[in-house]
Enzyme design. Sequence first.
Site, mmCIF file in Angstrom:
data_model
loop_
_atom_site.group_PDB
_atom_site.id
_atom_site.type_symbol
_atom_site.label_atom_id
_atom_site.label_comp_id
_atom_site.label_asym_id
_atom_site.label_seq_id
_atom_site.Cartn_x
_atom_site.Cartn_y
_atom_site.Cartn_z
ATOM 1 N N SER A 153 0.864 -1.186 0.000
ATOM 2 C CA SER A 153 0.000 0.000 0.000
ATOM 3 C C SER A 153 0.889 1.220 0.000
ATOM 4 O O SER A 153 2.047 1.162 0.441
ATOM 5 C CB SER A 153 -0.866 0.021 1.262
ATOM 6 N N TYR A 175 -2.532 -1.253 10.387
ATOM 7 C CA TYR A 175 -2.430 -1.435 8.921
ATOM 8 C C TYR A 175 -1.079 -0.914 8.418
ATOM 9 O O TYR A 175 -0.373 -1.596 7.662
ATOM 10 C CB TYR A 175 -3.584 -0.691 8.257
HETATM 11 C C1 BGC Z 1 -6.256 1.711 2.108
HETATM 12 C C2 BGC Z 1 -7.441 2.602 1.855
HETATM 13 C C3 BGC Z 1 -7.004 4.053 1.698
HETATM 14 C C4 BGC Z 1 -5.926 4.151 0.665
HETATM 15 C C5 BGC Z 1 -5.406 5.566 0.464
HETATM 16 C C6 BGC Z 1 -5.203 1.949 1.052
HETATM 17 O O1 BGC Z 1 -4.090 1.178 1.350
HETATM 18 O O2 BGC Z 1 -6.666 0.365 2.065
HETATM 19 O O3 BGC Z 1 -8.342 2.480 2.937
HETATM 20 O O4 BGC Z 1 -8.097 4.849 1.308
HETATM 21 O O5 BGC Z 1 -4.848 3.321 1.014
HETATM 22 O O6 BGC Z 1 -5.153 6.201 1.676
#
Ligand code: BGC
Length: 255
Positions: free
Chosen positions: A143, A156
Amino acid sequence: MRMKDTVVLVTGSAQGIGRAIAIRLAQEGARIVVEDRQHNAMAGQTLDAVRAAGSDGCVVAGDVGVAADDRAVIAHAVEAMGRLDVLVNNAGVERRASFLDVTEADYDLVMKVNLKGAFFLTQAFVQHLRDTKRGGRIVNVSSVHEELPFPHFTSYCASKGGLKMMMRNLAIELAPLGIAVNNVAPGAVGTAINHELLTNKAERDALIANIPLGRLADPVEVANAVLFLASPDASYVTGTTLFVDGGLLWHYAEQ
Ligand code: BGC
Protein backbone atom coordinates in the site's frame (compact mmCIF):
# COMPACT_ATOMS: atom_id res chain seq x y z
CA MET A 1 1.03 -13.42 -24.14
CA ARG A 2 3.51 -12.18 -21.53
CA MET A 3 2.69 -14.88 -18.95
CA LYS A 4 2.50 -17.93 -21.23
CA ASP A 5 3.49 -21.20 -19.51
CA THR A 6 3.44 -19.72 -16.02
CA VAL A 7 1.34 -20.74 -13.04
CA VAL A 8 0.48 -17.91 -10.66
CA LEU A 9 -1.11 -18.10 -7.21
CA VAL A 10 -3.01 -14.96 -6.16
CA THR A 11 -4.14 -14.74 -2.52
CA GLY A 12 -7.39 -12.98 -1.70
CA SER A 13 -8.49 -13.23 -5.31
CA ALA A 14 -12.20 -13.84 -4.72
CA GLN A 15 -12.72 -10.09 -4.99
CA GLY A 16 -11.24 -6.63 -5.42
CA ILE A 17 -7.66 -6.09 -6.55
CA GLY A 18 -6.91 -9.82 -6.27
CA ARG A 19 -9.66 -10.72 -8.73
CA ALA A 20 -8.46 -8.03 -11.17
CA ILE A 21 -4.92 -9.44 -10.95
CA ALA A 22 -6.14 -12.99 -11.60
CA ILE A 23 -8.05 -11.90 -14.70
CA ARG A 24 -5.34 -9.59 -16.08
CA LEU A 25 -2.63 -12.24 -15.77
CA ALA A 26 -4.95 -14.86 -17.28
CA GLN A 27 -5.43 -12.57 -20.30
CA GLU A 28 -1.67 -12.83 -20.78
CA GLY A 29 -1.73 -16.63 -20.67
CA ALA A 30 -1.03 -17.35 -17.00
CA ARG A 31 -2.83 -20.26 -15.39
CA ILE A 32 -4.22 -19.04 -12.08
CA VAL A 33 -4.62 -20.53 -8.61
CA VAL A 34 -7.44 -18.50 -7.08
CA GLU A 35 -6.72 -18.51 -3.35
CA ASP A 36 -9.10 -17.22 -0.71
CA ARG A 37 -10.11 -18.01 2.85
CA GLN A 38 -13.06 -20.07 1.67
CA HIS A 39 -13.93 -21.85 -1.53
CA ASN A 40 -17.13 -19.87 -1.97
CA ALA A 41 -19.18 -18.52 -4.87
CA MET A 42 -17.02 -15.42 -5.25
CA ALA A 43 -13.83 -17.46 -5.61
CA GLY A 44 -15.68 -19.57 -8.20
CA GLN A 45 -16.67 -16.41 -10.09
CA THR A 46 -13.03 -15.34 -10.30
CA LEU A 47 -12.14 -18.74 -11.74
CA ASP A 48 -15.01 -18.40 -14.25
CA ALA A 49 -13.59 -15.03 -15.29
CA VAL A 50 -10.10 -16.56 -15.65
CA ARG A 51 -11.60 -19.18 -17.98
CA ALA A 52 -13.56 -16.54 -19.89
CA ALA A 53 -10.21 -14.77 -20.42
CA GLY A 54 -9.02 -17.89 -22.26
CA SER A 55 -6.95 -19.51 -19.53
CA ASP A 56 -7.53 -22.03 -16.75
CA GLY A 57 -6.82 -22.64 -13.09
CA CYS A 58 -8.30 -23.86 -9.84
CA VAL A 59 -9.53 -22.60 -6.47
CA VAL A 60 -7.58 -23.40 -3.31
CA ALA A 61 -8.89 -22.31 0.09
CA GLY A 62 -6.91 -21.55 3.23
CA ASP A 63 -6.37 -18.93 5.90
CA VAL A 64 -3.07 -17.29 4.92
CA GLY A 65 -2.54 -16.22 8.53
CA VAL A 66 -2.10 -19.85 9.62
CA ALA A 67 1.29 -21.29 8.64
CA ALA A 68 -0.06 -24.86 8.38
CA ASP A 69 -2.71 -23.61 5.93
CA ASP A 70 0.03 -21.90 3.91
CA ARG A 71 1.93 -25.14 3.50
CA ALA A 72 -1.30 -26.94 2.55
CA VAL A 73 -2.28 -24.21 0.05
CA ILE A 74 1.05 -24.54 -1.77
CA ALA A 75 0.85 -28.36 -1.71
CA HIS A 76 -2.71 -28.37 -3.10
CA ALA A 77 -1.87 -25.80 -5.76
CA VAL A 78 1.14 -27.82 -6.93
CA GLU A 79 -0.92 -31.00 -6.92
CA ALA A 80 -3.62 -29.38 -9.06
CA MET A 81 -1.41 -27.40 -11.47
CA GLY A 82 1.84 -29.37 -11.55
CA ARG A 83 3.95 -26.45 -10.33
CA LEU A 84 3.97 -22.78 -9.31
CA ASP A 85 6.10 -20.00 -10.84
CA VAL A 86 4.79 -16.77 -9.34
CA LEU A 87 3.24 -15.87 -5.98
CA VAL A 88 1.14 -12.72 -5.56
CA ASN A 89 0.59 -11.95 -1.87
CA ASN A 90 -2.52 -9.82 -2.22
CA ALA A 91 -4.80 -10.78 0.70
CA GLY A 92 -5.20 -7.86 3.07
CA VAL A 93 -7.51 -6.33 5.66
CA GLU A 94 -7.66 -3.05 7.55
CA ARG A 95 -9.37 -1.93 10.76
CA ARG A 96 -9.96 1.70 11.63
CA ALA A 97 -9.52 2.86 15.25
CA SER A 98 -7.75 5.66 17.01
CA PHE A 99 -4.58 4.31 18.60
CA LEU A 100 -5.94 4.25 22.18
CA ASP A 101 -8.94 2.18 21.10
CA VAL A 102 -7.19 -0.51 19.06
CA THR A 103 -8.18 -3.95 20.33
CA GLU A 104 -5.80 -6.86 20.52
CA ALA A 105 -8.15 -8.88 18.30
CA ASP A 106 -8.12 -6.27 15.51
CA TYR A 107 -4.36 -5.79 15.76
CA ASP A 108 -3.82 -9.56 15.55
CA LEU A 109 -6.15 -9.93 12.55
CA VAL A 110 -4.45 -7.20 10.53
CA MET A 111 -0.93 -8.41 11.27
CA LYS A 112 -1.91 -12.03 10.72
CA VAL A 113 -3.43 -11.59 7.29
CA ASN A 114 -1.24 -8.79 5.91
CA LEU A 115 2.19 -9.71 7.24
CA LYS A 116 2.33 -13.17 8.79
CA GLY A 117 0.29 -14.51 5.87
CA ALA A 118 2.66 -13.15 3.25
CA PHE A 119 5.64 -14.33 5.32
CA PHE A 120 4.72 -17.99 5.71
CA LEU A 121 3.05 -18.42 2.33
CA THR A 122 6.23 -17.07 0.76
CA GLN A 123 8.25 -19.51 2.86
CA ALA A 124 6.20 -22.48 1.58
CA PHE A 125 6.39 -21.16 -2.01
CA VAL A 126 10.18 -20.75 -1.83
CA GLN A 127 10.51 -24.26 -0.43
CA HIS A 128 8.63 -25.51 -3.52
CA LEU A 129 10.93 -23.56 -5.87
CA ARG A 130 14.04 -24.79 -4.07
CA ASP A 131 12.82 -28.42 -4.13
CA THR A 132 12.13 -28.19 -7.87
CA LYS A 133 15.37 -26.24 -8.51
CA ARG A 134 13.67 -23.33 -10.26
CA GLY A 135 13.63 -19.57 -9.81
CA GLY A 136 10.45 -17.54 -9.62
CA ARG A 137 8.88 -14.20 -8.83
CA ILE A 138 7.04 -12.84 -5.80
CA VAL A 139 4.88 -9.71 -5.90
CA ASN A 140 3.36 -8.34 -2.68
CA VAL A 141 0.39 -6.02 -2.89
CA SER A 142 1.40 -3.54 -0.25
CA SER A 143 0.00 0.00 0.00
CA VAL A 144 1.02 3.60 -0.31
CA HIS A 145 0.90 3.22 3.49
CA GLU A 146 4.08 1.19 3.52
CA GLU A 147 5.56 4.74 3.45
CA LEU A 148 2.80 7.22 4.15
CA PRO A 149 1.31 7.66 7.65
CA PHE A 150 -2.43 6.97 7.90
CA PRO A 151 -3.73 8.14 11.29
CA HIS A 152 -6.30 5.75 12.84
CA PHE A 153 -4.85 2.86 10.83
CA THR A 154 -1.66 2.22 12.77
CA SER A 155 -1.87 -1.57 12.70
CA TYR A 156 -2.43 -1.43 8.92
CA CYS A 157 0.59 0.87 8.42
CA ALA A 158 2.72 -1.34 10.66
CA SER A 159 1.77 -4.39 8.59
CA LYS A 160 2.51 -2.68 5.26
CA GLY A 161 5.76 -1.17 6.54
CA GLY A 162 6.70 -4.68 7.64
CA LEU A 163 5.84 -6.00 4.19
CA LYS A 164 8.19 -3.42 2.68
CA MET A 165 11.14 -4.60 4.80
CA MET A 166 10.25 -8.25 4.27
CA MET A 167 10.35 -7.62 0.51
CA ARG A 168 13.72 -5.84 0.69
CA ASN A 169 15.25 -8.57 2.86
CA LEU A 170 14.02 -11.43 0.71
CA ALA A 171 15.15 -9.74 -2.50
CA ILE A 172 18.70 -10.06 -1.18
CA GLU A 173 18.39 -13.42 0.55
CA LEU A 174 16.57 -15.16 -2.30
CA ALA A 175 18.47 -13.65 -5.24
CA PRO A 176 20.97 -16.56 -5.28
CA LEU A 177 17.98 -18.87 -5.85
CA GLY A 178 16.88 -16.83 -8.88
CA ILE A 179 13.85 -15.43 -7.06
CA ALA A 180 12.84 -11.79 -7.51
CA VAL A 181 10.73 -10.04 -4.87
CA ASN A 182 8.93 -6.71 -5.33
CA ASN A 183 5.96 -4.74 -4.01
CA VAL A 184 3.14 -2.93 -5.77
CA ALA A 185 1.84 -0.12 -3.57
CA PRO A 186 -1.67 1.02 -4.51
CA GLY A 187 -3.20 4.25 -3.30
CA ALA A 188 -6.97 4.51 -3.14
CA VAL A 189 -8.75 1.94 -5.25
CA GLY A 190 -12.48 1.49 -5.72
CA THR A 191 -12.88 -1.88 -3.94
CA ALA A 192 -14.71 -3.35 -0.95
CA ILE A 193 -11.92 -2.47 1.51
CA ASN A 194 -12.90 1.18 0.96
CA HIS A 195 -16.63 0.61 1.15
CA GLU A 196 -17.22 2.91 4.12
CA LEU A 197 -15.19 5.70 2.62
CA LEU A 198 -16.75 5.38 -0.80
CA THR A 199 -20.25 5.67 0.60
CA ASN A 200 -19.42 8.79 2.66
CA LYS A 201 -19.29 11.76 0.26
CA ALA A 202 -17.37 14.09 2.59
CA GLU A 203 -14.66 11.47 3.25
CA ARG A 204 -14.51 10.53 -0.40
CA ASP A 205 -14.12 14.16 -1.52
CA ALA A 206 -11.39 14.77 1.08
CA LEU A 207 -9.49 11.73 -0.16
CA ILE A 208 -9.79 12.68 -3.82
CA ALA A 209 -8.60 16.22 -3.02
CA ASN A 210 -5.31 14.60 -1.91
CA ILE A 211 -4.82 12.66 -5.14
CA PRO A 212 -3.07 14.67 -7.89
CA LEU A 213 -4.74 12.61 -10.64
CA GLY A 214 -8.08 13.51 -9.04
CA ARG A 215 -9.69 10.08 -8.93
CA LEU A 216 -9.50 6.61 -7.42
CA ALA A 217 -7.73 3.82 -9.29
CA ASP A 218 -9.54 1.13 -11.19
CA PRO A 219 -8.36 -2.30 -9.88
CA VAL A 220 -7.05 -3.15 -13.35
CA GLU A 221 -4.57 -0.26 -13.11
CA VAL A 222 -3.04 -2.02 -10.10
CA ALA A 223 -3.21 -5.37 -11.89
CA ASN A 224 -1.21 -3.93 -14.81
CA ALA A 225 1.66 -3.08 -12.43
CA VAL A 226 1.54 -6.56 -10.90
CA LEU A 227 1.62 -8.01 -14.42
CA PHE A 228 4.83 -6.12 -15.18
CA LEU A 229 6.57 -7.29 -12.00
CA ALA A 230 5.32 -10.88 -12.43
CA SER A 231 6.48 -11.08 -16.03
CA PRO A 232 9.88 -11.58 -17.72
CA ASP A 233 9.71 -7.86 -18.64
CA ALA A 234 10.87 -7.22 -15.05
CA SER A 235 13.76 -9.71 -15.24
CA TYR A 236 16.27 -7.27 -13.65
CA VAL A 237 13.88 -5.75 -11.11
CA THR A 238 14.08 -6.94 -7.50
CA GLY A 239 13.86 -5.31 -4.07
CA THR A 240 11.75 -2.36 -5.12
CA THR A 241 8.26 -0.91 -4.75
CA LEU A 242 6.19 0.30 -7.67
CA PHE A 243 3.66 2.90 -6.48
CA VAL A 244 0.32 3.01 -8.28
CA ASP A 245 -1.23 5.88 -6.39
CA GLY A 246 -2.13 8.72 -8.76
CA GLY A 247 0.61 10.79 -7.11
CA LEU A 248 -0.84 10.51 -3.57
CA LEU A 249 2.42 9.61 -1.80
CA TRP A 250 4.40 12.74 -2.69
CA HIS A 251 1.51 15.16 -2.90
CA TYR A 252 2.15 18.43 -1.11
CA ALA A 253 0.51 21.74 -1.87
CA GLU A 254 0.11 25.10 -0.18
CA GLN A 255 -2.91 27.03 -1.19
C1 BGC B 1 -6.26 1.71 2.11
C2 BGC B 1 -7.44 2.60 1.85
C3 BGC B 1 -7.00 4.05 1.70
C4 BGC B 1 -5.93 4.15 0.66
C5 BGC B 1 -5.41 5.57 0.46
C6 BGC B 1 -5.20 1.95 1.05
O1 BGC B 1 -4.09 1.18 1.35
O2 BGC B 1 -6.67 0.36 2.07
O3 BGC B 1 -8.34 2.48 2.94
O4 BGC B 1 -8.10 4.85 1.31
O5 BGC B 1 -4.85 3.32 1.01
O6 BGC B 1 -5.15 6.20 1.68
